[in-house]
Design a protein around this motif. Structure first.
Motif, mmCIF file in Angstrom:
data_model
loop_
_atom_site.group_PDB
_atom_site.id
_atom_site.type_symbol
_atom_site.label_atom_id
_atom_site.label_comp_id
_atom_site.label_asym_id
_atom_site.label_seq_id
_atom_site.Cartn_x
_atom_site.Cartn_y
_atom_site.Cartn_z
ATOM 1 N N HIS A 64 0.716 -1.154 0.034
ATOM 2 C CA HIS A 64 0.088 0.113 -0.002
ATOM 3 C C HIS A 64 0.945 1.082 0.091
ATOM 4 N N SER A 65 0.678 1.999 -0.788
ATOM 5 C CA SER A 65 1.168 3.449 -0.775
ATOM 6 C C SER A 65 2.577 3.430 -0.983
ATOM 7 N N SER B 213 -3.152 1.319 -4.518
ATOM 8 C CA SER B 213 -2.906 2.908 -4.722
ATOM 9 C C SER B 213 -1.389 3.062 -4.087
ATOM 10 N N CYS C 151 -7.847 3.442 -6.445
ATOM 11 C CA CYS C 151 -8.775 3.930 -5.444
ATOM 12 C C CYS C 151 -9.206 5.038 -5.954
ATOM 13 N N ASP D 191 -9.218 8.510 -4.066
ATOM 14 C CA ASP D 191 -8.102 8.887 -3.236
ATOM 15 C C ASP D 191 -7.605 10.008 -3.459
ATOM 16 N N GLN E 223 -2.376 7.387 -10.351
ATOM 17 C CA GLN E 223 -2.167 6.014 -10.277
ATOM 18 C C GLN E 223 -2.203 5.420 -11.544
ATOM 19 N N GLY F 161 -11.459 5.858 -1.088
ATOM 20 C CA GLY F 161 -10.225 6.879 -0.506
ATOM 21 C C GLY F 161 -8.958 5.956 -0.338
ATOM 22 N N HIS F 162 -7.991 6.567 0.140
ATOM 23 C CA HIS F 162 -6.598 5.667 0.179
ATOM 24 C C HIS F 162 -6.601 4.563 1.019
ATOM 25 N N CYS F 163 -7.686 4.256 1.829
ATOM 26 C CA CYS F 163 -7.483 3.127 2.708
ATOM 27 C C CYS F 163 -8.639 2.394 2.826
#
Length: 251
Positions: A80-81, A110, A195, A198, A206, A228-230
């Motif tokens: 992730h990220s 993402s 995402c 995000d 992305q 979103g991001h999570c």
């Protein structure tokens, strides 16, 4: 390389998070039958001034992978990220599956997808800072997100988002400044999860990183979560479905 059904999921968390952020989703993975590991990345929540670099994060991930190999597991890596950058360096060919033990697939959630020879700075120079995270420097090399409720948890009810934001930690941002050399997404079956809402790594960025990877020979498939991001916090069921689908495609 023959595909094997993963028996374990190795989670590589993002830059302003700790493994605890993944606890609930990890439990869902365990209920689905997987062994789960999420090693602590030392550059996250480090002492101040920070001592850990990306190399320390790489070592932590490789140690976790080796533990899973030593216990006869085939591994799906879920990054992730910032964890995407760590995955690119940590999941080296010597950790790919051999006799059913080792890394068999990769999911980038993402995640920063930086090409070999490039840095995160190069990505930002090419595509702009498509990120709504308001980073603040503590003055000692550690950074934190001032607006985490809006940038990390914008699809989560505000009271809960503020509670989650209170658990975010500092990151040694300079850990993310090094040049990337690895590209496991060229070798391993890889799913990139967009995402769509995000605010931390915005959707057009992305998509641009994925297109660059495809142009470099990556055979990525993409999935989208309207999150979103999570999504491991906001839409865990949707994320679990994609993980299970990736597993099915590996068998």
């Amino acid at each position: 390389m023959a595909n094997h059904k993963p028996t374990a999921v190795l989670i590589i968390h993002g830059g302003y998070f700790l493994p605890a952020a993944w606890d609930a989703f990890g439990d869902q993975l365990r209920q689905a039958g997987f062994i789960v590991k999420c090693p602590r990345l030392p550059s996250c929540g480090d002492k101040r001034p920070p001592a850990a670099t990306m190399n320390d994060d790489i070592i932590a991930v490789r140690e976790a992978v080796q533990e899973l190999i030593d216990t006869n597991n085939s591994i799906l890596v879920l990054a992730h990220s910032y964890g995407g950058m760590v995955a690119s360096e940590a999941i080296s060919p010597n950790l790919y599956a051999n006799n059913g033990k080792g890394a068999v697939g990769l999911i980038l959630l993402s995640a920063w997808l930086v090409q070999p020879g490039d840095t995160l700075t190069d990505i930002i120079a090419k595509y702009g800072f498509q990120c709504k995270v308001d980073l603040s420097d503590n003055g000692d090399g550690t950074f934190f997100a001032k607006n985490a409720p809006e940038s990390f948890y914008n699809d989560i009810e505000s009271i809960k988002a503020k509670d989650l934001a209170s658990k975010n930690v500092t990151h040694n941002l300079f850990a993310a400044s090094g040049k990337i050399s690895g590209a496991p997404w060229k070798d391993l079956p890889t799913t990139y999860i967009y995402c769509a809402r995000d605010m931390a790594i915005m959707l057009p960025l992305q998509q641009s990183m994925v297109q660059d990877a495809v142009n470099m020979g990556g055979k990525l498939i993409t999935k989208t979560i309207d999150s979103g991001h999570c999504p491991f916090l906001s839409q865990p069921e949707a994320l679990l479905r994609i993980v299970e689908e990736a597993v099915t495609n590996l068998t």
